[in-house]
Design an enzyme around this catalytic site. Structure first.
Site, PDB file in Angstrom:
ATOM      1  N   CYS A   1       0.801  -1.231   0.000  1.00 43.55           N
ATOM      2  CA  CYS A   1       0.000   0.000   0.000  1.00 43.55           C
ATOM      3  C   CYS A   1       0.827   1.271   0.000  1.00 43.55           C
ATOM      4  O   CYS A   1       0.528   2.205  -0.755  1.00 43.55           O
ATOM      5  CB  CYS A   1      -0.977  -0.005   1.173  1.00 43.55           C
ATOM      6  SG  CYS A   1      -0.214   0.081   2.814  1.00 43.55           S
TER       7      CYS A   1
ATOM      8  N   HIS B   1      -2.274   0.912   7.138  1.00 39.11           N
ATOM      9  CA  HIS B   1      -2.655   0.967   5.726  1.00 39.11           C
ATOM     10  C   HIS B   1      -2.761   2.418   5.272  1.00 39.11           C
ATOM     11  O   HIS B   1      -3.177   3.297   6.029  1.00 39.11           O
ATOM     12  CB  HIS B   1      -3.992   0.258   5.492  1.00 39.11           C
ATOM     13  CG  HIS B   1      -4.428   0.286   4.063  1.00 39.11           C
ATOM     14  ND1 HIS B   1      -3.716  -0.341   3.063  1.00 39.11           N
ATOM     15  CD2 HIS B   1      -5.484   0.900   3.458  1.00 39.11           C
ATOM     16  CE1 HIS B   1      -4.324  -0.123   1.904  1.00 39.11           C
ATOM     17  NE2 HIS B   1      -5.385   0.628   2.110  1.00 39.11           N
TER      18      HIS B   1
ATOM     19  N   ASP C   1      -7.546   4.001  -3.773  1.00 34.45           N
ATOM     20  CA  ASP C   1      -6.665   3.086  -3.041  1.00 34.45           C
ATOM     21  C   ASP C   1      -6.245   1.971  -3.986  1.00 34.45           C
ATOM     22  O   ASP C   1      -7.016   1.057  -4.260  1.00 34.45           O
ATOM     23  CB  ASP C   1      -7.393   2.523  -1.827  1.00 34.45           C
ATOM     24  CG  ASP C   1      -6.526   1.602  -0.977  1.00 34.45           C
ATOM     25  OD1 ASP C   1      -5.347   1.395  -1.334  1.00 34.45           O
ATOM     26  OD2 ASP C   1      -7.038   1.096   0.039  1.00 34.45           O
TER      27      ASP C   1
END
Length: 271
Positions: free
Chosen positions: A71, A110, A125
């Site tokens: 991420c 995250h 995302d």
């Protein structure tokens, strides 16, 4: 002052050929192209190597070395590209709830992105593995938002927001977050934790994921899974390190790193 990105190299890497402008069609197109082109993978921490979040290191790895990332790398790269195009974009940090109960208080590990565009806030995302977003969601609670794959929605949890996806007809929480922009050092600390902590999934297991048309591909150690909308997942246990390597190279489109222990580590993965 934000470091510049080689925007042409980024657009080539994700095979984005339309004119890039700070508008909603560009945002949606970039997110979809990025998710399809750059796989989610954790080979670097799984091999015990440092994950460098400086933009030149991310560019070298994801744009030029044929690699993917997780991420922080994925969304920092997209953030730099969006800024270069002219978007107003900022980072957000989240607590992962995937395969947890809604009230579990996990660490902030995250990263996702907030894009403010034409008086409206969108969330993007490209770094949540097997549930990576393929579209830009409106920051609006309690509405189902279709994407090219699963529908998603946002719900309020006290002062937080919760991202959910509908999997096999059931709404499942992915992560919770607030709208506070973290300091860069917060991302550095979270990255260090998930990439070095012995109990982290990213140090203990080999993980990869990629969007392939209307399919989601995922790998957890030796288990390779293909998920098609409206169908039961197809699971296959890979035989050995050579087959794992082929799947990573051919299905996930990864150029594997040169590392002395890579083949041995692949062979030793648990069945």
């Amino acid at each position: 002052m934000h470091p510049p990105i080689d925007l042409d190299a980024y657009l080539r890497r994700i095979d984005y050929r339309a004119t890039a402008a700070p508008d909603l069609p560009t945002l949606r197109g970039l997110v979809a192209a990025h998710a399809a082109a750059i796989p989610f993978e954790n080979l670097t921490p799984w091999l015990g190597l440092r994950v460098d979040l400086e933009l030149p290191a991310i560019e070298r790895k994801l744009l030029h070395d044929g690699r993917g990332g997780y991420c922080f790398e994925q969304n920092l790269l997209l953030q730099a590209a969006l800024r270069a195009i002219g978007f107003e974009v900022s980072a957000l940090i989240a607590r992962v709830l995937w395969r947890q109960t809604d009230d579990t208080m996990t660490a902030q590990t995250h990263m996702l992105l907030r894009v403010d565009l034409d008086g409206e806030t969108r969330l993007v995302d490209v770094g949540f593995g097997s549930q990576t977003l393929t579209d830009a969601l409106r920051l609006q609670a309690d509405i189902e938002q279709p994407t090219p794959l699963e529908p998603f929605r946002l719900v309020r949890m006290d002062s937080d927001w919760c991202m959910q996806s509908r999997v096999h007809g059931v709404w499942r929480p992915l992560y919770r977050f607030d709208l506070h922009t973290p300091y860069p050092v917060d991302l550095v600390v979270a990255n260090h934790y998930v990439s070095t902590y012995p109990a982290s999934r990213f140090t203990a297991h080999l993980i990869a994921a990629r969007v392939d048309g209307d399919n989601r591909l995922s790998l957890l150690d030796r288990e390779f899974t293909v998920r098609r909308s409206g169908h039961e997942p197809e699971h296959r246990t890979l035989r050995d390190g050579a087959e794992i390597r082929r799947v990573l190279e051919q299905r996930f489109r990864l150029r594997l790193p040169l590392h002395a222990d890579l083949d041995r580590r692949l062979d030793e993965l648990p069945a």
